[in-house]
Design a protein around this motif. Structure first.
Motif, PDB file in Angstrom:
ATOM      1  N   LEU A  54       0.822  -1.214   0.000  1.00  0.00           N
ATOM      2  CA  LEU A  54       0.000   0.000   0.000  1.00  0.00           C
ATOM      3  C   LEU A  54       0.856   1.264   0.000  1.00  0.00           C
ATOM      4  CD1 LEU A  54      -2.857  -1.024   2.468  1.00  0.00           C
ATOM      5  CD2 LEU A  54      -2.878  -1.048  -0.035  1.00  0.00           C
ATOM      6  N   GLY A  55       2.160   1.101  -0.126  1.00  0.00           N
ATOM      7  CA  GLY A  55       3.054   2.251  -0.202  1.00  0.00           C
ATOM      8  C   GLY A  55       3.277   2.954   1.111  1.00  0.00           C
ATOM      9  N   LYS A  56       2.984   2.267   2.219  1.00  0.00           N
ATOM     10  CA  LYS A  56       3.109   2.898   3.543  1.00  0.00           C
ATOM     11  C   LYS A  56       4.502   2.750   4.131  1.00  0.00           C
ATOM     12  CE  LYS A  56      -1.790   2.402   4.709  1.00  0.00           C
ATOM     13  NZ  LYS A  56      -2.769   1.796   5.653  1.00  0.00           N
ATOM     14  N   ILE A  57       5.258   1.762   3.646  1.00  0.00           N
ATOM     15  CA  ILE A  57       6.635   1.580   4.098  1.00  0.00           C
ATOM     16  C   ILE A  57       7.524   1.341   2.887  1.00  0.00           C
ATOM     17  CG2 ILE A  57       5.962   0.642   6.359  1.00  0.00           C
ATOM     18  CD1 ILE A  57       6.652  -2.161   5.282  1.00  0.00           C
ATOM     19  N   THR A  58       8.818   1.541   3.077  1.00  0.00           N
ATOM     20  CA  THR A  58       9.787   1.299   2.011  1.00  0.00           C
ATOM     21  C   THR A  58      10.193  -0.176   2.008  1.00  0.00           C
ATOM     22  OG1 THR A  58      11.691   1.719   3.429  1.00  0.00           O
ATOM     23  CG2 THR A  58      10.691   3.629   2.323  1.00  0.00           C
ATOM     24  N   THR A  59      10.881  -0.569   0.949  1.00  0.00           N
ATOM     25  CA  THR A  59      11.384  -1.942   0.886  1.00  0.00           C
ATOM     26  C   THR A  59      12.359  -2.209   2.020  1.00  0.00           C
ATOM     27  OG1 THR A  59      11.080  -2.028  -1.521  1.00  0.00           O
ATOM     28  CG2 THR A  59      12.611  -3.611  -0.548  1.00  0.00           C
ATOM     29  N   ALA A  60      13.187  -1.228   2.349  1.00  0.00           N
ATOM     30  CA  ALA A  60      14.135  -1.405   3.451  1.00  0.00           C
ATOM     31  C   ALA A  60      13.411  -1.638   4.768  1.00  0.00           C
ATOM     32  CB  ALA A  60      15.044  -0.186   3.556  1.00  0.00           C
ATOM     33  N   GLU A  61      12.322  -0.928   4.989  1.00  0.00           N
ATOM     34  CA  GLU A  61      11.536  -1.124   6.209  1.00  0.00           C
ATOM     35  C   GLU A  61      10.864  -2.494   6.211  1.00  0.00           C
ATOM     36  OE1 GLU A  61      10.231   3.421   7.389  1.00  0.00           O
ATOM     37  OE2 GLU A  61       9.261   2.454   5.666  1.00  0.00           O
ATOM     38  N   TRP A  62      10.444  -2.934   5.040  1.00  0.00           N
ATOM     39  CA  TRP A  62       9.855  -4.274   4.919  1.00  0.00           C
ATOM     40  C   TRP A  62      10.882  -5.341   5.253  1.00  0.00           C
ATOM     41  CZ3 TRP A  62      10.366  -7.804   0.445  1.00  0.00           C
ATOM     42  CH2 TRP A  62       9.493  -8.892   0.510  1.00  0.00           C
ATOM     43  N   VAL A  63      12.086  -5.184   4.747  1.00  0.00           N
ATOM     44  CA  VAL A  63      13.152  -6.140   5.057  1.00  0.00           C
ATOM     45  C   VAL A  63      13.384  -6.197   6.565  1.00  0.00           C
ATOM     46  CG1 VAL A  63      15.640  -6.571   4.840  1.00  0.00           C
ATOM     47  CG2 VAL A  63      14.292  -5.987   2.811  1.00  0.00           C
ATOM     48  N   ASP A  64      13.361  -5.053   7.218  1.00  0.00           N
ATOM     49  CA  ASP A  64      13.513  -5.025   8.678  1.00  0.00           C
ATOM     50  C   ASP A  64      12.382  -5.798   9.356  1.00  0.00           C
ATOM     51  OD1 ASP A  64      15.804  -3.514   8.471  1.00  0.00           O
ATOM     52  OD2 ASP A  64      14.808  -1.591   8.886  1.00  0.00           O
ATOM     53  N   SER A  65      11.170  -5.656   8.840  1.00  0.00           N
ATOM     54  CA  SER A  65      10.023  -6.376   9.403  1.00  0.00           C
ATOM     55  C   SER A  65      10.167  -7.882   9.209  1.00  0.00           C
ATOM     56  CB  SER A  65       8.715  -5.898   8.757  1.00  0.00           C
ATOM     57  OG  SER A  65       8.472  -4.541   9.042  1.00  0.00           O
ATOM     58  N   VAL A  66      10.630  -8.272   8.043  1.00  0.00           N
ATOM     59  CA  VAL A  66      10.847  -9.695   7.766  1.00  0.00           C
ATOM     60  C   VAL A  66      11.921 -10.249   8.694  1.00  0.00           C
ATOM     61  CG1 VAL A  66      11.631 -11.367   6.033  1.00  0.00           C
ATOM     62  CG2 VAL A  66      10.122  -9.472   5.365  1.00  0.00           C
ATOM     63  N   ALA A  67      13.007  -9.509   8.832  1.00  0.00           N
ATOM     64  CA  ALA A  67      14.091  -9.957   9.698  1.00  0.00           C
ATOM     65  C   ALA A  67      13.627 -10.074  11.148  1.00  0.00           C
ATOM     66  CB  ALA A  67      15.273  -8.994   9.585  1.00  0.00           C
TER      67      ALA A  67
END
Length: 204
Positions: A54-67
């Motif tokens: 939904l464009g609310k976070i960046t890919t880098a922030e998503w990677v942090d969430s996955v980690a």
């Protein structure tokens, strides 16, 4: 408006046009003692994935969430490596599908309708597909995602064609069913022959 069973093609991107090479990620998972596919299972859970789409976070922030979600199963370092490998997985465009869509584009409005990230435009350019479609409707840009009704309505409006005159192509059954509920002709994509058949008029 073009004659025929439909007046526009609305097409998904991932697993129809774009395919990822998950072999490097699978190798990292094996080295970390995880079953293959664990990282994707965590990453694509709605609570982790939807903010990205939904464009609310960046890919880098998503990677942090996955980690963060993987930490505890593996070390923090390994979790970060796995998230980074998923986000940076190599991808390619299916040349046969691209050729089919380019031929369709010459006759009909073509709209890409995809649950994607804010990096979609860069990715399309990297595949040489920046000019593939007349319009691109990205969930990260419009703030709504498939199978939500709104993104289909936006795509039909961009095509300039009523929903019942749209052909919708997607690999996910829930997205296909949502299109059918709006009156669209829909193809549950599994291989290029599925797309070729409907575009050539072999089936309605």
């Amino acid at each position: 408006m073009p004659s025929g069973p439909f007046g526009a093609v609305l097409c998904d991107l991932d697993n129809v046009i774009r395919f990822y090479d998950m072999a490097p990620l699978a190798e990292l998972e094996r080295a970390a003692g995880l079953p293959e596919g664990t990282t994707a299972q965590v990453a694509y859970a709605p609570e982790v994935d939807l903010p990205l789409l939904l464009g609310k976070i960046t890919t880098a922030e998503w990677v942090d969430s996955v980690a963060a979600a993987l930490t505890g199963r593996v070390s923090r370092k390994q979790a970060g490596e796995l998230g980074t490998a998923l986000a940076g997985a190599p991808f390619r465009a299916d040349a046969e599908v691209v050729a089919l869509l380019r031929r369709a584009r010459a006759r009909l409005p073509l709209v890409l309708v995809t649950n994607a990230t804010l990096e979609l435009e860069r990715d399309l350019a990297a595949m040489g597909l920046a000019d593939l479609a007349h319009h691109v409707v990205s969930s990260a840009r419009v703030g709504v995602a498939k199978p939500g009704r709104e993104i289909y309505e936006i795509a039909a409006a961009r095509a300039g064609v009523p929903a019942h005159r749209c052909l919708f192509v997607d690999d996910r059954l829930e997205n296909v069913e949502a299109a059918v509920a709006l009156g669209m002709t829909a193809v549950h994509y599994r291989e290029p022959a599925d797309l070729d058949a409907v575009l050539s008029g072999s089936r309605p």
